[in-house]
Write an enzyme that holds these catalytic residues in place. Structure first.
Site, mmCIF file in Angstrom:
data_model
loop_
_atom_site.group_PDB
_atom_site.id
_atom_site.type_symbol
_atom_site.label_atom_id
_atom_site.label_comp_id
_atom_site.label_asym_id
_atom_site.label_seq_id
_atom_site.Cartn_x
_atom_site.Cartn_y
_atom_site.Cartn_z
ATOM 1 N N HIS A 107 0.822 -1.212 0.000
ATOM 2 C CA HIS A 107 0.000 0.000 0.000
ATOM 3 C C HIS A 107 0.851 1.256 0.000
ATOM 4 C CE1 HIS A 107 -3.180 -2.897 0.878
ATOM 5 N NE2 HIS A 107 -3.855 -2.079 0.112
ATOM 6 N N ARG A 125 -10.437 4.249 -1.855
ATOM 7 C CA ARG A 125 -9.967 3.567 -0.641
ATOM 8 C C ARG A 125 -10.191 4.533 0.514
ATOM 9 N NH1 ARG A 125 -5.748 1.676 -4.433
ATOM 10 N NH2 ARG A 125 -5.572 -0.590 -4.337
ATOM 11 N N GLU A 172 -11.194 -10.815 -3.684
ATOM 12 C CA GLU A 172 -9.744 -10.708 -3.501
ATOM 13 C C GLU A 172 -9.201 -11.818 -2.599
ATOM 14 O OE1 GLU A 172 -8.779 -6.918 -1.703
ATOM 15 O OE2 GLU A 172 -10.587 -6.930 -0.473
ATOM 16 N N ASN A 178 -4.490 -7.540 -6.312
ATOM 17 C CA ASN A 178 -3.317 -7.439 -5.418
ATOM 18 C C ASN A 178 -3.408 -8.482 -4.310
ATOM 19 O OD1 ASN A 178 -2.906 -5.160 -6.935
ATOM 20 N ND2 ASN A 178 -3.732 -3.775 -5.405
ATOM 21 N N ASP A 179 -4.552 -8.463 -3.619
ATOM 22 C CA ASP A 179 -4.704 -9.443 -2.542
ATOM 23 C C ASP A 179 -4.958 -10.839 -3.092
ATOM 24 O OD1 ASP A 179 -4.202 -8.156 -0.091
ATOM 25 O OD2 ASP A 179 -6.054 -7.023 -0.304
ATOM 26 N N ARG A 199 2.549 -9.272 -0.131
ATOM 27 C CA ARG A 199 2.718 -8.264 -1.181
ATOM 28 C C ARG A 199 3.601 -7.098 -0.756
ATOM 29 N NH1 ARG A 199 -3.391 -5.694 -1.204
ATOM 30 N NH2 ARG A 199 -2.451 -3.835 -2.079
ATOM 31 N N CYS A 225 -9.862 -3.885 -10.150
ATOM 32 C CA CYS A 225 -9.347 -2.641 -9.564
ATOM 33 C C CYS A 225 -7.977 -2.827 -8.905
ATOM 34 C CB CYS A 225 -10.345 -2.059 -8.577
ATOM 35 S SG CYS A 225 -10.563 -3.099 -7.125
HETATM 36 C C1 PEP Z 1 -6.571 -5.379 -4.194
HETATM 37 O O1 PEP Z 1 -6.345 -6.112 -3.223
HETATM 38 O O2 PEP Z 1 -6.305 -5.695 -5.373
HETATM 39 C C2 PEP Z 1 -7.184 -4.053 -3.995
HETATM 40 C C3 PEP Z 1 -7.582 -3.324 -4.998
HETATM 41 O O3 PEP Z 1 -7.292 -3.598 -2.719
HETATM 42 P P1 PEP Z 1 -6.046 -3.055 -1.870
HETATM 43 O O4 PEP Z 1 -4.876 -2.891 -2.815
HETATM 44 O O5 PEP Z 1 -6.470 -1.777 -1.252
HETATM 45 O O6 PEP Z 1 -5.826 -4.130 -0.869
HETATM 46 MG MG MG Z 2 -7.222 -5.663 -1.265
#
Ligand code: PEP
Ligand code: MG
Length: 611
Positions: A218, A325, A461, A484-485, A495, A532
């Site tokens: 993040h 977010r 996710e 991402n998750d 990550r 996303c």
């Molecule tokens: C994700 O996990 O892909 C996502 C968009 O949420 P974040 O990156 O805020 O965990």
């Molecule tokens: Mg996420």
């Protein structure tokens, strides 16, 4: 060595060798997390450091100095007690753990060796309280470090934290780091939290480099949203630097050059000018539609971390905010924002978006996005702990306040509500029940809310959610796939950990299978689906995602033009064929090669791929 290629095509001259040291130039490599080049002055950031000068105290003023210190310690004690109260309201082990930690802090502030030691120094050495605190903390820390005990080593951070709190109280310094930066500062740090990064002002900060952190952390996402050229995960970054040096950050290639030679500086000035020129060319795409060669319209939206991004979102040509977010509401503060405060901030965003849809995600604190205001603790396994909707369902007062704020904001423009970390149908159902309850309460009070009320969507996710996508789709108004998750949890790769960043790969067949499965489940249930995660903003993956049935992409604002340009060069039939070929593969290296071959075809074509 992790050197990424410069996909701006600016790499006509080879970069200097990584890890080497020329006459005076130091080159380090890491994970490039944003495109762009920063050239500026190195600013060494140590978390929350307050510099204190030592002053002699006249004998007659020693008692007053001790009283000043006692007042600062009492204030710190009150601050910790307030935090304890909040922790007391938390459910489960997270609250318990935070409770233990805060109790240890409280005890450190009452008659402890630290407090006695500082008082003794003020009396015996007749120095000011700030210097006494600094010296006492240093002595305790050195003592702990010398014992080579893992438990005590971990306590060092706590003791330093208490020291900083005491110093802030003594100097009346609010917690507001990064206020006295040189112009064009390049922040160099061991680690930056997402909350620290949110405090950086791109008007004064040129770039960022850290030792710790992964490319999908993040912190990286926040840096990207601020448009800061950044390189994370740079080993030995802090070796041989003192601050004040000239430094280059090449966010595409993942290089940091400290004290560059004149020829290197000239090379990077040219590269930066070319990069800025390429951005100007892409900016011309703002008003052209995101439409494939065969005429299919793709929805391009922006991810937003901070309300300050609204002008850039509008400037990018994004059609809406696909992921707001909302964690920023809770960052860098010790209290929880009230429903009214959240409503005012969200209404402002919705109004400024001028009729474009804003998808607000409820708080997703936890993992690497710790928000003390929500009582988030590090916990034994933060990514798997009480975070996101789990925290919301455990602390329904917090969730209700946020849902009420979002619902009220929906009276001012189109809004959707997105729920993070959904693992089960039950969680989504419970959330909808809470939303309906809040809706009823607002209506009974005559408060304006959109009619019909906002759609309620689920983030997909978690691998388990992707595998149950058909069932979840029955209860969701839309899906948003968080790659991402999804990648992190499917591959068991943290990550935000640079040590395993080379293993983090959204092209792993298992991750792609889960994306495909979720996309198809949404199509079967006839609900919209968006991607996303960071994958959506990387033009390398555009054709593949379109081929997997995705027609809605939400990404960092700075990536909107480059992805649009890629969409306009893509034929949907070719993309579908590419996806079909890829879904038959078992090796991610081969998949990457197939994608690159496809993309290199100029007008992207699966015909480039030997079958
Ligand atoms: C994700 O996990 O892909 C996502 C968009 O949420 P974040 O990156 O805020 O965990
Ligand atoms: Mg996420």
């Amino acid at each position: 060595m992790t050197t990424r290629t410069d996909d701006d095509g600016l790499d006509s001259e080879p970069p200097p060798p990584a890890g080497g040291r020329g006459d005076c130039e130091i080159v380090r490599d890491g994970l490039g997390v944003t495109r762009g080049i920063a050239i500026g002055t190195l600013y060494l950031h140590c978390a929350g450091t307050i510099s204190v000068a030592e002053r002699r105290i006249p004998a007659g003023k020693v008692a007053a100095e001790c009283a000043r210190f006692a007042a600062a310690a009492a204030r710190a004690g009150n601050q910790v007690e307030q935090l304890q109260e909040k922790a007391g309201g938390m459910a489960g082990t997270a609250g318990e753990e935070l409770g233990y930690l805060l109790e240890a802090y409280r005890q450190m502030l009452h008659g402890s060796r630290l407090i006695r030691g500082v008082e003794n120094r003020i009396r015996a050495e007749r120095i000011n309280a700030e210097a006494a605190v600094q010296q006492e903390i240093n002595e305790i820390v050195h003592g702990f470090e010398a014992m080579e005990d893992a438990y005590l080593a971990a306590r060092v951070a706590d003791i330093r934290d208490i020291g900083r709190r005491l110093l802030r109280n003594l100097t009346n310094t609010p917690y507001r780091p990064f206020t006295a930066l040189p112009r064009n500062a390049v922040i160099v740090a061991d680690e930056m939290t997402p909350a620290d990064t949110a405090l950086l002002d791109p008007k004064t900060v040129a770039g960022l480099a850290t030792v710790l952190g992964g490319a999908e952390s993040h912190t990286a996402i926040m840096a990207r949203s601020l448009g800061l050229p950044s390189v994370l995960g740079v080993a030995e970054l802090l070796k041989d630097v003192v601050g004040g040096e000239t430094v280059i950050v090449d966010g595409a290639a993942g290089l940091v050059v400290i004290n560059p030679l004149p020829a290197t500086l000239a090379l990077y000035r040219r590269k930066r000018a070319e990069f800025l020129r390429s951005l100007r060319v892409l900016a011309r795409l703002k008003t052209v539609p995101a439409i494939t060669r065969d005429g299919t319209t793709i929805q391009l939206q922006a991810n937003m971390e901070l309300p300050a991004e609204v002008p850039a979102v509008l400037e990018s040509g994004a059609e809406g905010i696909g992921l707001l977010r909302s964690e920023f509401l809770y960052m860098n503060r010790e209290d929880v924002p009230s429903e009214d405060e959240q409503y005012r901030v969200l209404r402002d965003v919705v109004e400024r978006m001028g009729g474009r849809t804003v998808t607000v995600r409820t708080f997703d604190a936890g993992g690497d996005k710790l928000a003390p205001a929500l009582g988030c603790t590090i916990g034994p396994n933060p990514s798997l702990g009480l975070r996101a909707i789990r925290l919301g369902l455990a602390r329904q007062d917090l969730l209700e306040a946020q849902l009420a704020a979002i619902l009220r904001a929906s009276a001012h423009g189109p809004v959707r509500i997105l729920i993070p970390m959904i693992a089960t149908v039950g969680e989504l159902r419970a959330t909808r029940e809470i939303m309906n309850r809040v809706l009823k309460r607002l209506k009974a009070k005559g408060v304006a809310v959109a009619d019909p009320p906002p759609l309620l969507g689920a983030m997909i996710e978690i691998p388990g959610a992707a595998l149950s996508a058909d069932a979840i789709a029955w209860h969701a108004d839309f899906f948003s796939i968080g790659t991402n998750d999804l990648t992190q949890y499917t591959l068991a790769i943290d990550r935000s950990d640079e040590a395993v960043a080379h293993l983090y790969n959204p092209l792993h067949p298992a991750v792609l299978r889960l994306i495909q499965f979720s996309s198809e489940a949404a199509a079967r249930a006839r609900i919209p689906v968006c991607v996303c995660g960071e994958m959506a903003g990387d033009p390398r993956y555009t054709a593949l995602l379109l081929g997997l049935g995705i027609r809605d992409l939400s990404m960092a604002t700075s990536n909107v033009p480059v992805v649009k340009s890629r969409i306009r060069a893509t034929d949907l039939n070719e993309a579908t064929r590419l996806a079909r070929i890829i879904m038959d593969q078992s090796d991610s290296a081969r998949i990457a090669k197939l994608i690159d071959t496809f993309n290199e075809g100029g007008r992207q074509s699966a015909g480039n791929i030997p079958t």
